[in-house]
Design a protein around this motif. Structure first.
Motif, mmCIF file in Angstrom:
data_model
loop_
_atom_site.group_PDB
_atom_site.id
_atom_site.type_symbol
_atom_site.label_atom_id
_atom_site.label_comp_id
_atom_site.label_asym_id
_atom_site.label_seq_id
_atom_site.Cartn_x
_atom_site.Cartn_y
_atom_site.Cartn_z
ATOM 1 N N GLY A 152 -3.618 23.664 -5.829
ATOM 2 C CA GLY A 152 -4.198 23.103 -7.049
ATOM 3 C C GLY A 152 -3.975 21.626 -7.240
ATOM 4 N N ASP A 153 -3.679 20.873 -6.163
ATOM 5 C CA ASP A 153 -3.377 19.440 -6.315
ATOM 6 C C ASP A 153 -4.620 18.556 -6.306
ATOM 7 O OD1 ASP A 153 -4.139 19.413 -3.637
ATOM 8 O OD2 ASP A 153 -2.395 18.235 -2.976
ATOM 9 N N LEU A 154 -5.822 19.158 -6.316
ATOM 10 C CA LEU A 154 -7.086 18.417 -6.297
ATOM 11 C C LEU A 154 -7.167 17.464 -5.098
ATOM 12 C CD1 LEU A 154 -7.441 17.614 -10.119
ATOM 13 C CD2 LEU A 154 -8.645 19.382 -8.802
ATOM 14 N N GLY A 155 -6.565 17.900 -3.998
ATOM 15 C CA GLY A 155 -6.618 17.113 -2.768
ATOM 16 C C GLY A 155 -5.739 15.877 -2.781
ATOM 17 N N ALA A 156 -4.832 15.766 -3.739
ATOM 18 C CA ALA A 156 -4.049 14.534 -3.913
ATOM 19 C C ALA A 156 -3.202 14.204 -2.683
ATOM 20 C CB ALA A 156 -3.168 14.639 -5.153
ATOM 21 N N GLU A 157 -2.550 15.198 -2.095
ATOM 22 C CA GLU A 157 -1.692 14.923 -0.942
ATOM 23 C C GLU A 157 -2.525 14.475 0.251
ATOM 24 O OE1 GLU A 157 1.760 14.225 0.957
ATOM 25 O OE2 GLU A 157 1.558 14.852 -1.141
ATOM 26 N N TRP A 158 -3.640 15.134 0.496
ATOM 27 C CA TRP A 158 -4.516 14.780 1.615
ATOM 28 C C TRP A 158 -5.123 13.395 1.414
ATOM 29 C CZ3 TRP A 158 -9.867 13.934 2.129
ATOM 30 C CH2 TRP A 158 -10.352 13.954 3.444
ATOM 31 N N MET A 159 -5.491 13.090 0.183
ATOM 32 C CA MET A 159 -6.164 11.823 -0.101
ATOM 33 C C MET A 159 -5.240 10.615 0.019
ATOM 34 S SD MET A 159 -9.454 11.792 -0.766
ATOM 35 C CE MET A 159 -9.835 10.578 -2.036
ATOM 36 N N LYS A 160 -3.933 10.828 0.054
ATOM 37 C CA LYS A 160 -3.021 9.692 0.217
ATOM 38 C C LYS A 160 -3.282 8.932 1.499
ATOM 39 C CE LYS A 160 0.944 11.433 -2.443
ATOM 40 N NZ LYS A 160 2.345 11.923 -2.347
ATOM 41 N N THR A 161 -3.748 9.629 2.535
ATOM 42 C CA THR A 161 -3.934 9.002 3.847
ATOM 43 C C THR A 161 -5.315 9.255 4.436
ATOM 44 O OG1 THR A 161 -2.934 10.941 4.908
ATOM 45 C CG2 THR A 161 -1.475 9.084 4.416
ATOM 46 N N ASN A 162 -6.233 9.780 3.625
ATOM 47 C CA ASN A 162 -7.561 10.105 4.133
ATOM 48 C C ASN A 162 -8.648 9.520 3.240
ATOM 49 O OD1 ASN A 162 -7.265 12.068 6.575
ATOM 50 N ND2 ASN A 162 -5.732 12.747 5.096
ATOM 51 N N MET A 211 0.835 -1.203 0.000
ATOM 52 C CA MET A 211 0.000 0.000 0.000
ATOM 53 C C MET A 211 0.867 1.250 0.000
ATOM 54 S SD MET A 211 -3.162 -1.058 2.523
ATOM 55 C CE MET A 211 -4.196 0.298 1.975
ATOM 56 N N ILE A 212 0.600 2.128 -0.977
ATOM 57 C CA ILE A 212 1.357 3.363 -1.132
ATOM 58 C C ILE A 212 0.463 4.583 -0.894
ATOM 59 C CG2 ILE A 212 2.664 4.777 -2.783
ATOM 60 C CD1 ILE A 212 3.499 2.158 -4.157
ATOM 61 N N THR A 213 -0.777 4.496 -1.360
ATOM 62 C CA THR A 213 -1.714 5.613 -1.243
ATOM 63 C C THR A 213 -3.124 5.070 -1.091
ATOM 64 O OG1 THR A 213 -2.618 7.582 -2.354
ATOM 65 C CG2 THR A 213 -1.909 5.779 -3.760
ATOM 66 N N LEU A 214 -4.003 5.864 -0.473
ATOM 67 C CA LEU A 214 -5.416 5.515 -0.330
ATOM 68 C C LEU A 214 -6.280 6.321 -1.290
ATOM 69 C CD1 LEU A 214 -5.754 5.279 3.567
ATOM 70 C CD2 LEU A 214 -5.098 3.508 1.927
ATOM 71 N N ASP A 215 -5.670 6.989 -2.239
ATOM 72 C CA ASP A 215 -6.379 7.827 -3.199
ATOM 73 C C ASP A 215 -6.785 6.988 -4.417
ATOM 74 O OD1 ASP A 215 -7.333 9.728 -4.952
ATOM 75 O OD2 ASP A 215 -5.614 11.070 -4.753
ATOM 76 N N PRO A 216 -8.093 6.864 -4.706
ATOM 77 C CA PRO A 216 -8.516 6.091 -5.873
ATOM 78 C C PRO A 216 -7.904 6.575 -7.192
ATOM 79 C CG PRO A 216 -10.388 6.524 -4.460
ATOM 80 C CD PRO A 216 -9.244 7.344 -3.920
ATOM 81 N N ALA A 217 -7.517 7.837 -7.245
ATOM 82 C CA ALA A 217 -6.915 8.360 -8.466
ATOM 83 C C ALA A 217 -5.451 7.977 -8.602
ATOM 84 C CB ALA A 217 -7.046 9.886 -8.520
ATOM 85 N N GLY A 218 -4.871 7.427 -7.540
ATOM 86 C CA GLY A 218 -3.450 7.102 -7.579
ATOM 87 C C GLY A 218 -3.120 5.656 -7.285
ATOM 88 N N MET A 219 -4.043 4.941 -6.628
ATOM 89 C CA MET A 219 -3.720 3.578 -6.200
ATOM 90 C C MET A 219 -3.707 2.610 -7.368
ATOM 91 S SD MET A 219 -7.206 2.383 -4.204
ATOM 92 C CE MET A 219 -7.079 3.609 -2.924
ATOM 93 N N PHE A 220 -2.732 1.698 -7.323
ATOM 94 C CA PHE A 220 -2.591 0.712 -8.384
ATOM 95 C C PHE A 220 -1.986 -0.570 -7.824
ATOM 96 C CE2 PHE A 220 -1.178 -0.262 -12.904
ATOM 97 C CZ PHE A 220 -2.481 -0.344 -13.388
ATOM 98 N N GLU A 221 -2.204 -0.808 -6.520
ATOM 99 C CA GLU A 221 -1.625 -1.945 -5.842
ATOM 100 C C GLU A 221 -2.742 -2.858 -5.327
ATOM 101 O OE1 GLU A 221 0.782 1.176 -6.500
ATOM 102 O OE2 GLU A 221 -0.722 1.363 -4.927
#
Length: 529
Positions: free
Chosen positions: A189-199, A39-49
């Motif tokens: 302007g990151d569309l919440g990407a950093e926050w969504m990694k762990t939220n 697990m690297i991220t909890l963001d549906p836009a970034g997860m691929f594991e």
């Protein structure tokens, strides 16, 4: 109760307790041991594991889903229904009313459209799933449009087979996120990407409680879930990579389900009346990726030789006993066009002859990046032993899954031993990664497995593109069979096995669902006697 829950997350401390003090998990809490170090991220836009997408499948609603027992049956989840234009290029989705996010916000077409747009705009690893429809950061807001509160449309660039488009929306990129919550946590302007990694910003049957990377993942039930609240009020997933440790925890009652028992552990618990096992054939494949940047591995004769230097029968019957079957083509059984012939078997003398033809009769040295788990290391060591018989010195480089994946995705490996799971149930999902690579440069935007292994498949890229436009299923099936034969003969992959997943559990655990894909394993139906 508080002391008991604390004990459940203490790791090996409980393993020292005598059997007479057998633990028991709470009636409404599901505790699992699983290897979730990928697990690297909890963001549906970034997860691929694998682990992350299983998490997502239990915590987010996706636009579309399918029947786990018959994947040909596609149905709506967040999208209740859809229409397709006569030219086959515009899909109009009607959002189910009454779905609420964990925040209490209503799930609307605005959220659904934003979620798809966000995948393309963030451009993480899974973005290619939607990008293959001609969606780009420049045009995505024009191509995906909100019509009203509960209706939006998506315009694709070509008249693809409709099932291809719909199956893509059953993947992780089809998860709907809470637009308001995500944008409240946007930074620069990151569309919440950093926050969504762990939220968390979803509407699924479970919601995130806490993720401690490398240790635990805990979820709590969504009591207001539109399709019924789960019986389990909490799910605790402990990162336990050692199969022997999982076995001990299961036998003692410290966990309800062990997800990664090896052949020896499964055999050991088979006579225990308090335990049971549940097998499920999956679409995942075990394979070797051979970097074409390596001077030896780029030789076709060497690639062919390596395919004759794997003890497929021995590994499947011992190391993977009950958990894999030999399968050497890139489409798993159960997919349209699956090719189930297995032309390679262990043949040391044939491999030696091929290496001699390549001018490498004395062999060569090469490295293999390997996830440091019992089964994968055992497979790697078996391969190391058979390769040595042909003069090949294989150095195994162990690491956790995050380390090995990062190196692999950067094209910095010689050989990678890995497990590949389809992203959706259409054959294009694997054809587009094993047989397709439109740009083999290091800075390419599309990075399928062919790219990761620095392989240009030539005309197969165009053939793969043509197959998704073929609406005659018989013709389409024949196209995929031909592609598999070509990759088998010349590709930089030694595809070895198709996975059978086995969940081992306490006898009082019921209705745990193992689906055909790695992200269709569901907790919401679990009950305990």
């Amino acid at each position: 109760m508080r002391k008991l829950i604390a004990g459940l997350v203490m790791g090996t401390a409980l393993a020292t307790m005598p059997l007479a003090a057998q633990a028991e998990t709470p009636k409404n809490v599901l505790v699992m041991a699983n290897a979730i170090d990928d697990m690297i991220t909890l963001d549906p836009a970034g997860m691929f594991e694998f682990s992350a997408l299983e998490y997502e499948g239990n915590t987010y609603d996706r636009l579309i889903t399918f029947d786990n027992d018959d994947v040909s049956k596609i149905s709506g989840q967040a999208a209740e229904s859809w229409d397709i234009s006569e030219d086959g290029k515009t899909f109009t989705f009607h959002i189910r009313k009454g779905i609420k996010f964990a925040s209490g916000n209503d799930l609307t077409a605005e959220d659904a459209a934003f979620s798809l747009q966000r995948v393309i705009l963030i451009d993480g690893s899974p973005a290619f799933i939607l990008g293959q429809f001609g969606l780009t950061p420049e045009n995505v807001k024009e191509k995906i449009r909100v019509i009203d509160d509960y209706t939006f449309s998506m315009e694709v660039d070509q008249p693809y087979a409709p099932s291809f488009v719909l199956y893509c929306l059953t993947a992780g990129v089809g998860a709907v996120v809470d637009k308001k919550v995500v944008l409240e946590n946007e930074v620069n302007g990151d569309l919440g990407a950093e926050w969504m990694k762990t939220n968390y910003a979803g509407s699924g049957p479970f919601k995130l409680n806490k993720w401690t990377p490398g240790e635990t993942l805990s979820l709590t039930a969504n009591e207001d879930y539109w399709d019924g609240a789960p019986a389990m009020k909490r799910v605790i997933i402990r990162n336990v990579k050692e199969a022997a440790s999982q076995q001990l925890l299961l036998e003692k009652g410290d966990i309800d389900i062990a997800r990664n028992l090896e052949a020896d552990q499964i055999a050991a618990i088979s006579g225990n009346d308090d335990l049971k096992v549940m097998p499920k054939g999956k679409g995942a494949l075990w394979y070797l990726g051979l970097s074409q940047k390596n001077e030896y591995l780029s030789n076709p004769k060497v690639r062919e030789a390596l395919k004759y230097l794997v003890d497929y029968k021995g590994i499947s019957e011992t190391i993977m006993a009950g958990r894999a079957q030999t399968h050497q083509a890139f489409l798993p059984e159960g997919f349209l066009g699956a090719y189930n012939e297995n032309p390679y078997s262990l043949d040391i003398e044939k491999a030696k002859a091929l290496l001699a033809e390549a001018g490498l009769a004395d062999g060569f040295s090469v490295t293999m990046d390997t996830r440091n788990t019992t089964a994968v290391m055992a497979m790697a060591q078996s391969i190391q032993a058979t390769w040595s018989q042909a003069g090949i010195n294989l150095e195994i480089i162990p690491g956790d899954n995050k380390q090995t994946l990062t190196k692999y995705r950067a094209r910095q490996h010689d050989i990678y031993i890995g497990r590949w799971g389809p992203d959706y149930q259409d054959p294009h999902t694997n054809a587009s990664t094993f047989a397709w690579n439109p740009d083999n440069s290091d800075d390419a935007s599309a990075k399928p497995l062919a790219w990761r292994n620095s392989w240009n498949p030539g005309s197969m890229t165009e053939e793969t593109d043509a197959a998704i436009l073929e609406r005659d299923n018989a013709k389409r099936e024949a196209m995929y069979i031909e592609l598999q034969k070509k990759v088998l003969a010349d590709g930089p992959f030694v595809i070895m096995f198709q996975e059978t997943e086995i969940a081992s559990m306490r006898g009082n655990v019921n209705n745990f669902v193992l689906g055909p894909s790695f992200d269709t394993n569901y907790y919401r139906f679990v009950t305990k006697d």
